[in-house]
Scaffold this motif. Structure first.
Motif, PDB file in Angstrom:
ATOM      1  N   UNK A 488       0.869  -1.284  -0.080  1.00 16.53           N
ATOM      2  CA  UNK A 488       0.070  -0.087   0.268  1.00 16.53           C
ATOM      3  C   UNK A 488       0.810   1.376   0.093  1.00 16.53           C
ATOM      4  N   UNK A 489       2.039   1.118   0.619  1.00 13.92           N
ATOM      5  CA  UNK A 489       2.964   2.341   0.641  1.00 13.92           C
ATOM      6  C   UNK A 489       4.282   2.354  -0.471  1.00 13.92           C
ATOM      7  N   UNK A 490       4.216   1.251  -1.255  1.00 12.55           N
ATOM      8  CA  UNK A 490       5.241   1.100  -2.038  1.00 12.55           C
ATOM      9  C   UNK A 490       5.599   2.294  -3.013  1.00 12.55           C
ATOM     10  N   UNK A 491       4.270   3.234  -3.397  1.00  7.51           N
ATOM     11  CA  UNK A 491       4.844   4.168  -4.326  1.00  7.51           C
ATOM     12  C   UNK A 491       4.816   5.516  -3.608  1.00  7.51           C
ATOM     13  N   UNK A 492       4.973   5.491  -2.269  1.00 11.09           N
ATOM     14  CA  UNK A 492       5.351   6.760  -1.602  1.00 11.09           C
ATOM     15  C   UNK A 492       6.597   7.454  -1.780  1.00 11.09           C
ATOM     16  N   UNK A 493       6.994   8.748  -1.754  1.00 12.33           N
ATOM     17  CA  UNK A 493       8.322   9.011  -1.978  1.00 12.33           C
ATOM     18  C   UNK A 493       9.192   8.448  -0.778  1.00 12.33           C
ATOM     19  N   UNK A 494      10.628   8.147  -1.175  1.00 10.38           N
ATOM     20  CA  UNK A 494      11.349   7.812  -0.242  1.00 10.38           C
ATOM     21  C   UNK A 494      11.121   6.618   0.490  1.00 10.38           C
TER      22      UNK A 494
END
Length: 553
Positions: A488-494
Motif C-alpha cells: 500500500x505504501x510502495x509508491x510513496x516518496x522515499x
C-alpha cells in the motif's frame, strides 16, 4: 381577503398548538377531559336511569379539582411520584361517575381509556402498574352495587383487559421512542462536541440548494467569521469563484458519490490553499418514495470538510525547490567527473591493472550517483508541473532500448530478461519519460530477483477506455515479492521496503514514485500485484498522451 376575526383565530390556534406539548401546558391538556366528564354528568342526570346524584356531583368535583391543580399548581415541577396524582384523580372521577350513572352496561367506563393511557405514557414501571391497578378497580367497582353481577363482571373484565392491554402496548412504544430520543440526543451532543472541537477542519452542512445550515468552529477560524454569520450563506459565494455553480463545486456528490478538490483564494488579505471533500447529506428527500414512480436522487444537502493546506503546500514547494537546486548543482560536477573517467578508460594501456579496477569502480558508482540525481531532478520537475513531450513512438522500441540499458546489470546478477508481445505498438508519448518508466520497472525487477531468476516483459496494443489507441506494458519477476502492508505504501516518496533495507539494495525509494507520477501524467494506470516469495507483477496501461489543453490534470 382574510378577516380580522379569522386572523385572530388562526393566531390563537397557532399559539395553542405551540404551547400544547410544553410542560407548563398541563392545564390545557386536561381541559378536554374535564369538559367531557361534566358533559357526561349532565347527560346521565337528565336520562331515566337510577342515577345516584351525590356520586355524580362528587365525580364532577374531583374532575374540577384535578383541572385546577393541572392549571395552577405547575405539576411539571412536582416530584416524579406526585405526577401520578392527576391521572389517578381522573380515574377516580370516572369511577364515581360510572357508579353514580346507574348504567348497568358500564358505558361510562370507556372514559378510563384517557387517564389509563396518560399513566402508561409516564416514564417508569410504577406508573404503569399503578394505572393497571386503578383501571381494574374502577372497571369492577359497579359489581359491588348490584345483585345481578354476571353482566357487570363480564363487562368489567372485558373493559379492563382492553384498557390494560392498550396501556402495556403504549408504555412499550413510548419506551422505545424515549430510547431513540436519548440516542438522538446523545448523537446530537456528540456532533456538537465534534463541531466545536474540530478547530483545524472546517465542517459545514448545507441544504439541497447549497445554503449553509451548520458550521463548526474550524469554519469560523478558516473564514474569519462567526458561525451565525456563516449559516445562511451560499456555499458558492463562500468557496466558489464569481459565477461558480453549485454542481461544479460539489461534483460527484450531487450523484451520491464524493468530490475532492482544492481551491485557492484570498481570505483576510492572505492567499490560502484549501482542500475540501464534499459528500451528500442524507435525509428524507434521499429516502425511496413510497408511491409509484422512481425515487428522487436529489440529496437533502451536502457535508463539506475543508482543510487549510497552505502551510503544507508552501513547505512542499520549498522542499521541491531545494531538491531541484541541489540536484542541478550536483549534476554539473558529476558530468565532469564521468567525462574524465571516460577519458581514463580510453587509454587502459597507460594504467596498471589495479588502477583500471579503481577506474571501473569510480565509473560504476558515479553512474549510480548520477542516476539518483536524475531521479531527484525529475521528481522536482514533475512537482513543478513540467509538461511531457508528445511524439509518435513505438512502445516496443522504447522497451527494447530500456532492456538493452538494463541487460549489463541483469547479466551481473545472473537474471534473464525476456520480451514478448506485439512486434510494434504505436503510441503518442514522451519517449524519454516512457523509457524512464520501463527502466525503473526493469531495474526494480532485477534488483529483487534471485540469481538464476527471470524477468518477463510483455508489450501489447490495448484500446484505451475512451476507445482510442493504448499500450499495456507488463513486467513480472519471480523474486522476493512485497508484503501486503508494504504494497500500500510502495509508491510513496522515499519509502523503502524491509527487504530492500535487509539486503542493502541501493536506492532512495523514488523509483516507483516516479513511475506512478509519470503514468498519472500520461493519464494511464499502474497496477502492482505481489506475493511474498513468489514475485511481483507490474502492469502499466497507457493511452495516447493528450496534448496540453486537451484535458485538465
Amino acid at each position: 381577503m382574510p378577516t380580522v376575526g379569522g386572523t385572530r383565530v388562526r393566531e390563537l390556534t397557532r399559539r395553542v398548538a405551540d404551547a400544547w406539548p410544553t410542560p407548563d401546558a398541563s392545564g390545557w391538556r386536561h381541559l378536554p377531559f374535564t369538559l367531557l366528564v361534566v358533559l357526561v354528568a349532565l347527560i346521565v342526570s337528565n336520562i331515566p336511569l337510577p342515577t345516584r346524584g351525590p356520586l355524580v356531583v362528587a365525580a364532577v368535583a374531583v374532575s374540577l379539582t384535578v383541572q385546577a391543580l393541572a392549571s395552577l399548581a405547575r405539576p411539571a415541577r412536582w416530584p416524579g411520584e406526585w405526577m401520578l396524582l392527576l391521572p389517578l384523580g381522573q380515574i377516580l372521577a370516572v369511577s364515581l361517575l360510572d357508579l353514580g350513572s346507574g348504567d348497568r352496561s358500564g358505558s361510562v367506563a370507556v372514559l378510563l381509556f384517557i387517564p389509563g393511557i396518560a399513566l402508561a405514557l409516564v416514564p417508569g414501571l410504577l406508573s404503569l402498574l399503578a394505572g393497571i391497578l386503578a383501571v381494574t378497580l374502577a372497571c369492577f367497582a359497579p359489581v359491588f352495587l348490584t345483585d345481578d353481577r354476571f353482566y357487570p363482571v363480564l363487562h368489567g373484565a372485558v373493559t379492563a383487559l382492553m384498557i390494560c392491554a392498550l396501556m402495556v402496548h403504549s408504555h412499550a412504544m413510548i419506551s422505545i421512542v424515549r430510547r431513540h430520543e436519548r440516542s438522538l440526543a446523545a448523537a446530537e451532543d456528540l456532533m456538537r462536541s465534534i463541531m466545536s472541537a474540530a478547530s483545524e477542519q472546517a465542517i459545514m452542512a448545507t441544504d439541497a440548494t447549497g445554503r449553509l445550515v451548520a458550521a463548526s468552529s474550524g469554519a469560523e477560524r478558516l473564514f474569519e467569521a462567526p458561525a451565525d454569520r456563516l449559516v445562511g450563506t451560499e456555499l458558492t459565494r463562500l468557496m466558489g469563484e464569481d459565477g461558480a455553480s453549485l454542481a461544479g463545486l460539489v461534483g460527484a456528490a450531487a450523484d451520491g458519490g464524493s468530490h475532492v478538490s482544492q481551491w485557492r483564494r484570498s481570505i483576510g488579505g492572505s492567499a490560502r490553499v484549501v482542500e475540501y471533500v464534499v459528500t451528500p447529506r442524507p435525509g428524507d428527500a434521499a429516502e425511496p418514495a413510497s408511491g409509484p414512480g422512481p425515487a428522487s436522487p436529489e440529496p437533502e444537502g451536502y457535508l463539506v470538510v475543508a482543510t487549510d493546506v497552505t502551510a503544507r503546500e508552501e513547505e512542499e514547494e520549498r522542499q521541491e525547490q531545494f531538491i531541484g537546486l541541489v540536484t542541478h548543482e550536483l549534476r554539473t560536477p558529476l558530468v565532469s567527473i564521468l567525462g574524465y573517467v571516460d577519458l581514463l578508460r580510453l587509454d587502459p594501456a597507460g594504467l596498471t591493472a589495479e588502477q583500471r579496477e579503481y577506474v571501473e569502480v569510480l565509473a560504476r558508482n558515479t553512474r549510480r550517483l548520477r542516476g539518483l540525481v536524475d531521479d531527484l531532478l525529475l521528481s522536482a520537475r514533475l512537482a513543478a508541473g513540467e509538461r511531457m513531450a508528445h511524439e509518435e513512438v513505438d512502445a516496443v522500441e522504447v522497451v527494447r532500448a530500456a532492456l538493452a540499458s538494463v541487460r549489463p546489470i541483469a547479466d551481473a546478477a545472473a537474471v534473464t530478461l525476456e520480451l514478448s508481445g506485439d512486434d510494434s505498438v504505436p503510441l503518442v508519448s514522451d519517449p524519454q519519460r516512457l523509457g524512464q518508466v520501463v527502466d525503473n520497472l526493469l531495474t526494480n525487477a532485477v534488483k529483487f530477483s534471485h540469481a538464476g531468476g527471470q524477468v518477463r516483459v510483455e508489450v501489447v496494443a490495448e484500446p484505451a477506455p475512451d476507445g482510442g489507441r493504448g499500450a499495456r506494458i507488463r513486467v513480472a519477476d519471480d523474486g522476493t515479492g512485497i508484503e501486503p502492508d508494504e504494497l500500500r505504501r510502495i509508491t510513496e516518496p522515499f519509502y523503502r521496503s524491509r527487504e530492500s533495507r535487509r539486503r542493502r539494495i541501493a536506492g532512495v525509494g523514488l523509483g516507483l514514485t516516479l513511475v506512478q507520477a509519470l503514468v498519472s501524467e500520461h493519464r494511464g494506470t499502474l497496477t502492482i500485484d505481489s506475493e511474498p516469495g513468489r514475485g511481483t507483477e507490474v502492469v502499466v496501461r497507457l493511452p495516447d498522451a493528450a496534448a496540453p489543453g486537451d484535458h485538465q490534470g
